[in-house]
Design an enzyme around this catalytic site. Structure first.
Site, PDB file in Angstrom:
ATOM      1  N   LYS A 125       0.862  -1.182   0.000  1.00 22.87           N
ATOM      2  CA  LYS A 125       0.000   0.000   0.000  1.00 22.87           C
ATOM      3  C   LYS A 125       0.899   1.233   0.000  1.00 22.87           C
ATOM      4  O   LYS A 125       1.691   1.424   0.933  1.00 22.87           O
ATOM      5  CB  LYS A 125      -0.908  -0.002   1.231  1.00 22.87           C
ATOM      6  CG  LYS A 125      -1.901   1.159   1.243  1.00 22.87           C
ATOM      7  CD  LYS A 125      -2.985   0.938   2.275  1.00 22.87           C
ATOM      8  CE  LYS A 125      -3.918   2.140   2.379  1.00 22.87           C
ATOM      9  NZ  LYS A 125      -4.937   1.943   3.423  1.00 22.87           N
ATOM     10  N   ASP A 272     -16.463  -0.091  -0.860  1.00 25.49           N
ATOM     11  CA  ASP A 272     -15.145  -0.494  -1.372  1.00 25.49           C
ATOM     12  C   ASP A 272     -14.191  -0.805  -0.228  1.00 25.49           C
ATOM     13  O   ASP A 272     -13.076  -1.265  -0.473  1.00 25.49           O
ATOM     14  CB  ASP A 272     -14.559   0.599  -2.268  1.00 25.49           C
ATOM     15  CG  ASP A 272     -14.552   1.961  -1.600  1.00 25.49           C
ATOM     16  OD1 ASP A 272     -15.637   2.440  -1.239  1.00 25.49           O
ATOM     17  OD2 ASP A 272     -13.466   2.543  -1.424  1.00 25.49           O
TER      18      ASP A 272
HETATM   19  P1  AMP Z   1     -10.225   5.004   0.632  1.00 18.03           P
HETATM   20  O1  AMP Z   1     -11.331   5.916   1.011  1.00 18.03           O
HETATM   21  O2  AMP Z   1      -8.884   5.333   1.273  1.00 18.03           O
HETATM   22  O3  AMP Z   1     -10.569   3.584   0.791  1.00 18.03           O
HETATM   23  O4  AMP Z   1      -9.930   5.261  -0.918  1.00 18.03           O
HETATM   24  C1  AMP Z   1     -10.924   5.251  -1.904  1.00 18.03           C
HETATM   25  C2  AMP Z   1     -10.284   5.096  -3.238  1.00 18.03           C
HETATM   26  O5  AMP Z   1      -9.291   6.096  -3.461  1.00 18.03           O
HETATM   27  C3  AMP Z   1      -9.593   3.762  -3.454  1.00 18.03           C
HETATM   28  O6  AMP Z   1      -9.831   3.382  -4.775  1.00 18.03           O
HETATM   29  C4  AMP Z   1      -8.150   4.094  -3.233  1.00 18.03           C
HETATM   30  O7  AMP Z   1      -7.307   3.209  -3.920  1.00 18.03           O
HETATM   31  C5  AMP Z   1      -8.045   5.506  -3.774  1.00 18.03           C
HETATM   32  N1  AMP Z   1      -6.961   6.277  -3.157  1.00 18.03           N
HETATM   33  C6  AMP Z   1      -6.891   6.740  -1.891  1.00 18.03           C
HETATM   34  N2  AMP Z   1      -5.744   7.393  -1.681  1.00 18.03           N
HETATM   35  C7  AMP Z   1      -5.047   7.351  -2.861  1.00 18.03           C
HETATM   36  C8  AMP Z   1      -3.782   7.850  -3.300  1.00 18.03           C
HETATM   37  N3  AMP Z   1      -2.972   8.527  -2.497  1.00 18.03           N
HETATM   38  N4  AMP Z   1      -3.424   7.587  -4.579  1.00 18.03           N
HETATM   39  C9  AMP Z   1      -4.221   6.921  -5.396  1.00 18.03           C
HETATM   40  N5  AMP Z   1      -5.410   6.433  -5.051  1.00 18.03           N
HETATM   41  C10 AMP Z   1      -5.832   6.640  -3.791  1.00 18.03           C
HETATM   42 MG    MG Z   2     -10.239   1.904   0.445  1.00 16.89          MG
END
Ligand code: AMP
Ligand code: MG
Length: 527
Positions: A125, A272
């Site tokens: 990650k 998700d």
């Molecule tokens: P989360 O709310 O952290 O579960 O993220 C929601 C979506 O945003 C997921 O598809 C993650 O992979 C993407 N995401 C979150 N942070 C990043 C980042 N720094 N770079 C790329 N994708 C991100």
């Molecule tokens: Mg996520």
């Protein structure tokens, strides 16, 4: 070292992948994943390793301490047999369909067949952009990586189903983040966590295929998931798919009861972020309840509507399962059967939660008619004044809380759980002690010596949890170059219920300075 043949990369072998191999942002259709390489970093350095996870993966301590290990889990090198990919999924975020999300900063390196722990996927990650990174950079900062690393392991040792964390590696590169989206971006040290789980599939992996009307691939992914992770459910077919939904509902209900039992607030229960295995996944702006307050959320991004506050987590679990059931509807086309499968959720939650409450209170059985009112009253008195949830249950097992002790002795035993004892009025104290009275008359009916009850309670009620301010102290020190406190916490949280000499400072309630400090009580999705 691991022989290449131990990597059995079944997900990419059996399911269709994205034919495009370039690493640029895009919508990916007709595929469950895209092949993508981690982005090498300047100076990978291993800050911490979970010895139990390394052992589970059959890694030797020598390998875990090696330069190669830092390079592999810092995204600079692959072990023979690894075939990296990012998964395609969508999700409902804060109640709204968000379209394609996907592994935007997660890359699965490979699926390792371990000697004693079955299939374990290794996932980095923060190892750089993927086709699913949308507008973001694919990176992670040390702050959020420390939080994910420590909490994954702490949850496991508390008996809560969770993805595990193998390693925390710093990259030697800075990442710019605006911690509170307040127009104050600053460079922070970058880091990468290697997460480990039998599967990282989320509800959203199915939702995205349903949203696109790709019923053929949806069926293939469901059947793949059943064959790989739920083989006991039987051969492919509608009945097995329904049994699978039932099992996912059951596991999710059990997971919610565990979160409620330990006072964990996930903070971003989007679909998700819901594991198909019923594991806690995606440690972002999570937090631990300090004073018992069902309305509390650590996530400032959700501060207004508080959709994901502590007290609503069980309902949100159900809402998310309804989205999963909707997603697989085209495979079943039978609403009553889907509803019947989901009905397992409230039943399991009720039953599991009662069982856990009984254990927390030291009761051998939970008799709803008698014990439900007792528990309802308990949660009411815990809200009279700021009461530390974790410490309260430990204090309740203090030898002074017994039928032969005086009211003063009982009160003295409970005192460490209160944040502002000077604000406890005579009336509050009387109501709390009245509850203790009713509790003691209830436990007396079980006819067990008090000491035996107290011992049992201390085996299930943790003394050490990853308090928000403790995680922040570990971050402060790690940012200053000292991982010592991360390791101290990792060691202590390995035995959360067992009192450990010299570790009293890790069992204290939140100090006053941490009440309003960023990272201690307020977090955002910026990580
Ligand atoms: P989360 O709310 O952290 O579960 O993220 C929601 C979506 O945003 C997921 O598809 C993650 O992979 C993407 N995401 C979150 N942070 C990043 C980042 N720094 N770079 C790329 N994708 C991100
Ligand atoms: Mg996520």
């Amino acid at each position: 070292m691991i022989e290449p043949s131990r990597f059995d990369n079944r997900f990419i072998r059996e399911l269709p992948g994205d034919p495009e191999t370039g690493n640029f942002r895009r919508q990916v259709t007709d595929a469950c994943y895209s092949r993508v390489m981690p982005t090498p970093v300047r100076a990978p350095r291993t800050l911490a390793v979970s010895a139990e996870v390394a052992q589970m993966l059959d890694f030797t301590p020598e390998f875990a301490g090696s330069e190669t290990f830092a390079r592999v889990f810092g995204g600079c090198e692959l072990l023979p047999g690894m075939e990296p990919f990012a998964m395609c999924y969508g999700g409902h975020q804060f109640g709204h369909w968000a379209g394609q999300l996907g592994d935007g900063r997660a890359i699965i390196l490979g699926e390792l067949m371990t000697r004693h722990h079955g299939r374990q996927l290794l996932q980095l990650k923060g190892a750089g952009p993927t086709p699913y990174s949308r507008t973001a950079d694919g990176l992670a900062v040390l702050r959020s990586s420390v939080r994910e690393f420590l909490c994954s392991e702490a949850m496991h040792h508390l008996g809560v189903p969770t993805t595990r964390a193998l390693s925390l590696v710093t990259t030697g590169e800075d990442v710019v983040r605006d911690m509170f989206y307040s127009g104050n971006p600053r460079p922070e040290p970058g880091a990468i966590v290697c997460r480990v789980a039998p599967s990282f599939t989320r509800f959203g992996n199915f939702e995205i295929l349903a949203a696109r009307g790709d019923v053929r691939l949806l069926g293939a992914l469901v059947d793949y998931t059943i064959a790989t992770d739920f083989p006991e459910l039987g051969p492919p077919g509608t009945e097995t798919r329904l049994a699978w939904l039932r099992e996912v509902a059951r596991r999710t209900a059990v997971l919610m009861a565990h979160w409620m039992r330990v006072g964990f607030v996930h903070g971003v229960m989007n679909t998700d972020n819901m594991s198909i295995l019923g594991l806690t996944i995606d440690y972002g702006p999570y937090g631990w309840l300090e004073d018992y307050n069902p309305d509390w959320t650590p996530n400032t991004t959700d501060g207004e509507r508080r959709r994901y506050r502590y007290g609503t987590q069980p309902q949100v679990g159900m809402w998310n399962l309804v989205q999963l059931a909707n997603a697989i509807y085209p495979l079943v086309e039978d609403v009553p059967s889907l509803e019947a499968a989901l009905s397992v959720y409230p039943e399991t939650y009720e039953q599991t939660w009662r069982h856990m409450l009984a254990a927390k209170l030291g009761l051998a059985t939970f008799d709803a008619a008698r014990d439900q009112p007792l528990c309802d009253a308990l949660f009411e008195v815990m809200q009279l004044t700021e009461t530390d949830m974790t410490l309260f249950f430990r204090c309740l097992a203090d030898p002074r809380v017994c039928s032969t002790s005086s009211a003063d002795a009982r009160w003295a035993a409970l005192l460490p759980a209160y944040y502002t004892p000077e604000r406890v009025t005579a009336d509050m104290r009387a109501r709390i002690l009245a509850w203790v009275d009713s509790y003691l008359s209830r436990v007396e009916q079980e006819g067990e010596p008090a000491a035996a009850r107290q011992t049992r309670m201390n085996q299930v009620n943790p003394l050490y949890v990853l308090r928000n301010y403790l995680a922040q102290l570990a971050i402060d020190k790690a940012e200053a170059g000292d991982p010592g406190f991360i390791l101290e916490l990792l060691g202590t949280l390995r035995s959360p219920c067992q009192e450990q000499p010299g570790r009293a400072h890790l069992a204290e309630k939140r100090p006053d300075w941490a009440r309003q400090r960023a990272g201690c009580s307020m977090l955002s999705c910026s990580s």
